[in-house]
Every structure is written in C-alpha cells, then in structure tokens.
Design a protein around this motif. Sequence first.
Motif, short mmCIF file in Angstrom:
data_model
loop_
_atom_site.label_atom_id
_atom_site.label_comp_id
_atom_site.label_asym_id
_atom_site.label_seq_id
_atom_site.Cartn_x
_atom_site.Cartn_y
_atom_site.Cartn_z
N ALA A 154 -5.84 6.46 4.12
CA ALA A 154 -6.76 5.85 3.18
C ALA A 154 -8.05 6.63 3.05
O ALA A 154 -8.83 6.38 2.14
CB ALA A 154 -7.06 4.42 3.61
N CYS A 184 -0.98 1.50 2.85
CA CYS A 184 -0.20 0.67 1.94
C CYS A 184 1.19 0.37 2.51
O CYS A 184 1.69 -0.76 2.42
CB CYS A 184 -0.07 1.34 0.57
SG CYS A 184 -1.64 1.46 -0.28
N ASN A 204 1.47 -0.01 -6.54
CA ASN A 204 0.19 0.49 -6.05
C ASN A 204 -0.51 1.16 -7.21
O ASN A 204 -0.36 2.34 -7.42
CB ASN A 204 0.40 1.47 -4.91
CG ASN A 204 -0.92 1.91 -4.32
OD1 ASN A 204 -1.88 1.15 -4.33
ND2 ASN A 204 -0.98 3.12 -3.84
N ASP A 221 -3.31 2.80 -9.43
CA ASP A 221 -4.46 3.64 -9.12
C ASP A 221 -4.94 4.28 -10.41
O ASP A 221 -4.18 4.44 -11.37
CB ASP A 221 -4.08 4.72 -8.10
CG ASP A 221 -5.28 5.30 -7.40
OD1 ASP A 221 -5.11 6.23 -6.61
OD2 ASP A 221 -6.41 4.82 -7.66
N TYR A 243 -8.21 4.71 -5.23
CA TYR A 243 -7.52 4.47 -3.97
C TYR A 243 -8.40 4.71 -2.75
O TYR A 243 -8.30 4.02 -1.75
CB TYR A 243 -6.28 5.37 -3.92
CG TYR A 243 -5.48 5.30 -2.66
CD1 TYR A 243 -5.55 6.31 -1.71
CD2 TYR A 243 -4.61 4.24 -2.42
CE1 TYR A 243 -4.79 6.26 -0.55
CE2 TYR A 243 -3.85 4.19 -1.26
CZ TYR A 243 -3.93 5.20 -0.34
OH TYR A 243 -3.17 5.15 0.80
N TYR A 301 -1.68 -8.26 -0.16
CA TYR A 301 -1.54 -6.83 -0.39
C TYR A 301 -2.77 -6.26 -1.07
O TYR A 301 -3.23 -5.15 -0.73
CB TYR A 301 -0.29 -6.60 -1.26
CG TYR A 301 0.06 -5.16 -1.47
CD1 TYR A 301 -0.19 -4.56 -2.71
CD2 TYR A 301 0.61 -4.39 -0.47
CE1 TYR A 301 0.12 -3.24 -2.92
CE2 TYR A 301 0.93 -3.06 -0.67
CZ TYR A 301 0.68 -2.50 -1.90
OH TYR A 301 0.99 -1.18 -2.11
N CYS A 340 -4.44 -2.66 -0.60
CA CYS A 340 -4.02 -1.68 -1.59
C CYS A 340 -4.32 -2.24 -2.96
O CYS A 340 -5.16 -3.09 -3.11
CB CYS A 340 -2.53 -1.41 -1.43
SG CYS A 340 -2.25 0.06 -0.49
N GLN A 341 -3.61 -1.78 -3.95
CA GLN A 341 -3.88 -2.29 -5.28
C GLN A 341 -2.61 -2.88 -5.87
O GLN A 341 -1.63 -2.19 -6.03
CB GLN A 341 -4.41 -1.15 -6.17
CG GLN A 341 -5.21 -1.63 -7.36
CD GLN A 341 -6.32 -2.58 -6.97
OE1 GLN A 341 -6.11 -3.79 -6.82
NE2 GLN A 341 -7.51 -2.05 -6.80
#
Lengths: 299, 289, 469
Positions: free
Chosen positions: B247, C38, C143, C145, C285, C356, C360-361
Amino acid sequence: MMEKALQPRSTGRLMILGFLSPTLILLLFMVAYPIFALVYFSFHNFSALRPGEGMTWAGLSNYTYLLSDTALWDRFVFTGKFVFLCVSTQMIVGIFVGYQLQKAFRGRDVLFTALMLPMMLSPVVAGFLWRYMLNSEWGVVNYILTVFGGEKVDWLGRADAALWAAALVDTWMWTPFIILLATAAFRGIPDTIYEAAEVDGASPAYVFFRLTLPMSAPVLFIALILRLIDSFKQYDLFVALTGGGPGSATETVSFAVAKTAFRFFYTGEASALAVILLCIIMGLAMILVRHLSTMGDRN
Amino acid sequence: MSAPRAKKAALTRWVMFGLLVVYTIYNLGPILWLMISSLKSRADLFAMPPTLVFTPNFSGYQSVFGVGAARDSASSIGVFDSLVTSVFVSTIGTAVAVGLGTLAGYVCSRFEFRGKGDFMFFVLSTRMLPPVAVLVFYHLMFAKLGLADTRLGLILIAVFINVGLATWIMKGFFDGVPKEVEQIAMINGYSRLYAFRRLVLPMVRGGIAATAGFCFIFSWNEFAFASILTTTEAKTLPVKITSAAGATGIEWTQICAAGVVLIVPVLVFFYLIRKHLLMGMTFGVLGRS
Amino acid sequence: MKYRSTLLASAAVGGILCGAVTANAETTLTFVWHAGTCADAIVEIARDYPDKTVTIVPALVPYGPEWHNKIASEFAIQGDAFDFAMWDSQSTAEFAGGGHAVKINDIFDNSSYLKADIFPASSLSQYGEYPDGSGEFYGLPVNQDAYGLMYRKDLFENPDEQAAFKAKYGRDLRVPETYQEAREVAEFFTRPDQGLYGWGQMGGRDYDFATTASNSFLWSFGGELYNPETMEVLGYLNSPASIAGVQAYVDMFQFGPPGSGNWGYDEVNASFQQGQLAMAMQWFYFNGSNADPAVNKFAESTKFGILPGAIGSDGKFRRQFSVGGQGMGINKYSKKLPELVKFMEWYFQPEQQKRYAAICQTGLKAVLESPDWQDLNSYNAQFSEALAYLNDYWHLPEYPVLLDILQEEVSNAIAGSKTVEAALTDAATRQERTLERAGHKIDRKGNAPEVPDTMISPVGVDAVVPVNN
C-alpha cells in the motif's frame, strides 16, 4: 601427464551404461517435449493465449521477420557487449581473488565463505537491492560518489550508464562462482611444484602465468563456459533495474524472448527467437568446448 | 632473493592485499547494506544522506513471517510450509543432481567411447535454454502429468537445471585425479568400482562440495519455474516472500528482510560443507592440506 | 452369523451416509492476485463466509510481470489451478478476447442478487466490458483506482508564497486546473537549492508507468490513441493535439528531481514523502498511506485533488486522465462455478463491501453512494468526482503489444533520443503494423482532425471547470 585412456572392458562398458543412463533418461524426459514444442511452434503462427485465432503454418517467416528486424540486431549487439563485459571481468577478478585465497591465512576460511554471499542472494532481491542503491537521488552509490567529490550519475536512466550498472551488478553476483572454482583449481596444485620453482628462482609472475594458470586451465575454462552460457540468459536483472529502457536500449535478446513469449504471447515468434538464441549460444559453446578438449590433450 | 627483489615482492604483496580489500568491500558492502536496510522504516530508507543510526523497525521481518503487526496478512499464510518445501526440494534436488553428475562425470573422465563428446555437449546444452522460452510448454507438460503444484515436480526441475553443471564440474575434478590411482588398485586385485568408491571419490570431495553448493543455490533461488508451475500446494520460499508491492509502493523493508531470510539456509548449507569446499583438487597423489 | 451380517449391513449404510455427508465436503476456491493489503482484505473478509465448507485460498504472486504471466500461462494450458483472478483492468480484453473468462452476463441472468446495476455503469464498463459497447461483461470492479493529484497545501496556503506568485505571474496562486497553469506553478516551486521541486510524475519504461501519465496529458489536450471505428492510429496518436499533450508531459520533467525520468509509483511516493515535491501525479490507491503520518512525514499538509485538464488548440477545455485498478474475472476452466457464484453473492453484499472499502476501493454502487463512504477519509469525495473524467487504453486483445510500443517510444521521447513528434509517429506506424498482423482491417480515411477528440467521444467544453478550488 600423458596417459592413455583406458579401453573399456566388459565391466567398463557396464559402468559406462550404468553411470550415464540415469542422467540421460532424466534429461531426455525433461527436454524432449519442450524442445520439440519450441521448434514446432517456431514454424507456425500461433499464440498459446489466443488459441481461437488458430495456428497457421508460417514456414521460415518467423525467422526471416526476426532476422530482418534492425531493432533485434541492436539487442544482439547490446547482449554481446553485456556478456563480454561481464564474463571477462568476472574471470579476471575471480581468478585474482581465488589466487589470493589459495594459501591459508588466518581467517581465510571465514572470508572465503563470506565472499560467497552475493551468489547466495536471491536474484530477485538482488535486483531490487541494486535498484535501490543505484537510485540517482537517494541511492547510496551516488552518495558515496558525492562524498569523494564526484557527481551523481543517472545510472538507470541512461543507456550507456545502465550497461555499466548491469555489468556491475552481474559481476557482483557471479564473481564468487569463479572464485569458488578457481580456488579449488589452484588448491589442487601441489606445493612441490611451487617449492621447485622457488628453488629455481622463478618470479611470482612466472609462477602464476607459466605454472599455475596452465595447470588449472581446464577447470577455469569450464567455469568460463558455464558463466558465458548463464550470462546470455540474463534478463531478470534488466527487468528490475531499467525495465529494458530507456526506449529499448537495455533489452537483451533474452529480454525480448521473455516479452514476446509472455507479455505478447506470440508463441510462434518467441519460439523462433529462442531457437536463434540457442543456436548462437550452442555455436559459441562448441568453439570453446573444442578448445577445451585440445587443451586437455596437450596436457 | 636480492634486496630490491625482496622490496618489489613486498610491494606486489601490498598491492595484491589492497586489491583484495577493495574487492571485499565491493562484495560485502551491499550485503551489509541489505541487512541494515531490512531494519529501516520507509522514511529512513529514503533519507539523504543515508542514515547509519536509526531506530530499528522490524515490520519487514514481521511481514515475512506473518507475525506481530502482519499477523493477518494473506501473503504470509503458509510461509513455514513453503520453507519446508524449499528445504525439501533443494536438498533432494541437490543430492540427486550431484549424484547423477558425479557418476556421469566419472565415466566421461575415465573412458573413451563413441558419442562421449555428444553426450557431454547435450548435457551442457540443457543449461542453455532460457526458461522463459519454454515455461508454457513445461506448464502444459506438468499439468498433463499431474506434476503441477507438486514437490516431485519441483525436484525434477531442480535436478534438470543442475545436472548439466554438475556433470561438467565433476568431470573437471575427476580429470585432476591421475588414472594411476585406479590402475594401481586394479593391479592389486580391487575392482574399478571399489577404486572409484574408496579411493577416487574421497579425492574429489572438494569438487563434490563445490558442485553441491552451486546446485543448492540454483535450486533454492529458482524462481521462474516455481512461480508458474506452483499455485498453492508446493510454493517455494522465494516465490512466497518476495512479494514486493504494497500500500505504500514497493515494500523495501519487507523485500530486504526477505532477502536476509532467504540467505540464511544457504549460508547454513555452506557452513556445513565448509571443510570440504576448500579441499581442492589433487594434481598429484600428494595434495594440499 | 446373522448378527455379523447385520453389523456389516449397518456399517455399510453408515459408510454410505458418511460418504453422502462428506460428499458435501471441503471446496476450495483459489484466486490469484498480487500480494498486498487488498488481497489481505479479501482473505480476512472471506473468513466470515457463512458456508464453512468453502475456503477461499489466496495464491499470491509478486507485483510485476509474474502476476500477468501466472494468469496467462494457466489460461494458455486451459488449467484450473485457480478459480478466479484479479487482473489489471487493461488485461480484460486480452483474456476475454482469448476466450478464457466466464461471461458474467450469464451469472447476472441466473442470480437473484448479482445484477449489472449493483455496480456503477461506467465502472462495470471500464473493468469488464468487452468488446467496448457490446454490453458483454467479463470482469467485475473489485479495486477501483484512478490517477490523482497530490499536493502540499501548506505551500499553496502560505501567504508569502501567494504574494510572490502573484507578483511573478499576475494571477492568484491556486491548485492548477489546467496543465498550462500547472507548468507555471511547478516552475514557481522548483528550487533545487532548497531541495524542492514543483512537479513529480512517472516516466518509467516498465509496464505502464510512463504512458498512464502521458496519456492523461494527451487526452486533456484533445488527443486520441487511435480511432476505434477505422482502426487508424496514424493521424490520431501523432495528431498535433496528441503531440502537444505529450510534449507538455515531457517538459514537466524539468520541474522534477534529476533522474525522475525513470520513475515508477514508488519513487513518486518516496520523493513526496521526503518533502521534495510540491505537486505529484499519483494513484488514489496510495493515498491511504500518503495520508498516514507514520509513512508520510508531510501527511498533515498533504491534500488530494483531481488532476488538471488542459485548454486545447481549439480553445476548448478537456479533463481526462487514466483509470487504474483491477477487475475480477472468472476462469472459464474452473469446475467450481456454482460455489463461486454463491460466494460472490455473499461477498458483493454492501456489508462486506463496506469492510473492504475501509482498506481498498470498492466498486459496489450501494457503498459508493452512501454518505459514510464519502466521509471515510480525506480523499473519497475527490475519488468519486474523479470517476467522471476517466479514460483508458485500447480495449483490444493486442493491448500488451500496443502498450509496449507506446511505452518504448514515450521513453525515447523522455530520454531525448527522439522528438515527441518522431516518437509518436514511429509508435503509430508500429502499432498499425501490429493491428494488421492481428487481423484488424484498417480503414484508411486519413481525415483525422488536428484535435481528434472532436471526432471521437468528444469531451471538450467551452470554459475551464474548476474542481480543486
């Protein structure tokens, strides 16, 4: 050391068969299909990832396409430069260090094992480590350069510097390979030879070039052949350091094979390129092996 | 030796020593840097000028082993299994490769027979193939034979990539043992096999150790085949723990820690064979101590 | 005797019963992704999956070529070592085009919960539609981004800086809305002797580092990568607008630290975290860690915004930048589709996706539209706004080849070995050859306008739309 080779008698023949067949069978099993597939696909237009597009016979067109591509010739030149630089440096440095380590001195054993460390490091990590150390802004290599009054070098962003950077890393990693074999070869020369030379008043240079080197030449030559073969396959290093750039200036032929085979999945073209590379390596190896056997006969 | 000669010899010795020191720094410096970096936090890693004094940060090692702060990280699930797999595969692979190479190297050193040159060249050529070119073919072959994601499959790969090297190196070492050794033994009534086992083999201990060392390194660090041919059951340690991206970007701390962890078993292996490594060859019946 | 046969009979029945029960035994669903937070999040959430006979097993690979290679190789041998995989959104065309991914429309038809409309239409289209506009989906957004702007608000809000800027450029200092403005701001903040540079961007040769950045410039200046109708590349990739865009991108390197022409995402992060950059182009991210004071020394003064647009030669304002992130695809050769669908029906519930989204996204509409999501951190609001300006590479199976060609030529332009015009023209020529080789017919109309965007899904507006100020 002129010895007649022993003629195989019945036990000899049994021994030959028994000692060779496991290796032969295993290797044939492991390479038969992949080599066949490699050559087979090199004559076809095929992508393993897009089987729906079908497979058409291409004859030699993959080969002609590759060999007429000037970009590919650039890669061959670059690979040649890299291999020559690496192998010659590693041989010279490796033989030198091996020679220094052959005579026992306090701490020699520990030093010897320690010097093997770069070879033990996972090549994946080595790539990252040197990318970090060669970073032009916060890498320790450039820092040391500036401490000694030099200027920061953009190691990985310029093609000419990148060649030296890659050679630096490859040499760092694989010189221990040569050291190990060279030390073993040198240590096998009996003290009596050196004592006799000293009695005769021979200079250290004479001893090294006229006695040590020729006697250990066969093993050193094997080391050279092995290192040559391995350095042709090098591409992980370039992926980690430069990604093949700038442009495609630091792409070796192996890099091109990897790209074509795995990123583009042009299976046919990649196979043809691999066959071409294989032929070149084989050709070089054949020359060296022939030289090696004449060396052995002379001995 | 005359005085100027002695002085020149002393000067040469100092120059040689100096060059050796330079090489040692070049060789070991980056290793030291790797170890130091494995304990640095990300902020320290990019500080300019580079710091030698800093508070140690163990997050890298925690991520590798899945303990502490990284207890729930998915990438460290099964890390000890992969360690076991790597040790198992590398040890057996090395033993088999060295064994096969020693046998093949011996007969190629002692006997002349038709096809010997071809055999030796074939064996060498197995090393010339860049793995990327044939990875998909091996993948297919292994999947069809049920070898994908198995330890047996990995052992086969480990032997395959090393037996060429082993044969050639061992032949070189056997060439350094005079043929008189077996001849004398056979004249005295011993079989060739006995002479091989009891007399010649001990003389090439150094070669066996060196070959074993190389084979272990190449099996242990083998990445290309391992990453494609295994998925969950037979993952090797290098594939497992060199997962670099995270990350924050590239997890440098973790990758350096992984590098250190990966070196340790290899170092242990070399330590175990250290006595034999420096034994060298025997050009004469009297070798070196 | 009778006793024994009864015993045997009951044992047999018991065995059959046990067998029947164990027939419902362990199923493992394996997925491939690159290691990271993630993947950790999915595994963590999957631990709470109510059906305990199913385990979700991660097969993680290092980020980089191995990730794509592992998936591709398994598809090439039509194996089932993994059941589903996350791949970069750009790879959907490659894998779907090869016929290796399950068509998600079939799942949508047969499931009561999994429907196309639980995802934002644009996201689903970006991450899973192939071919473009066909309504056929082969991936789901797992995910999301986007490319974003990261900047030091302390520098922009500093009154001395504002005064100095006004004096020099005659306008107020503000977060740039156009690349033309960005150039001036970057120039203003480039002070090498103080260790500060105005603008950080990626230029790395590897993968997609350089072109995700250069495309953002190219599109904003009104350029296009190719004409999807005629398959022409010449005239579009090297149109005056495209050249102007990429030139602006290359010029920005003079406002970055030396050696930055080779940067990937990690170097941009590292440089910004050391306080070297006033502004940077970076993926959303990484905002999580860049907002973390433990990672970013300047986290307190860091703000996240939307990338600038540009005023094209036709006077129109356009804002477009690169989409990122991964989609989830299903291996067509997997034999566990029913169990996987059941897992997906649970996993894509808002409850799980909310968990989640904390790490993350997510791509689930229900979560993205909820107010808590917007307030979750300092950049989600900008992220949802950024979704309106996304554009992507070619959604063609030949994508990896086209990408490599463009990467190589842009890298040449950055290094200065070719002019931008020569680089883009060479790239266009090579790409057309690739397309033809792959069987596409190029319909050479040769009527590309100077600003191709006017012809292909135009996004130009008459005035600058400020979003950061």
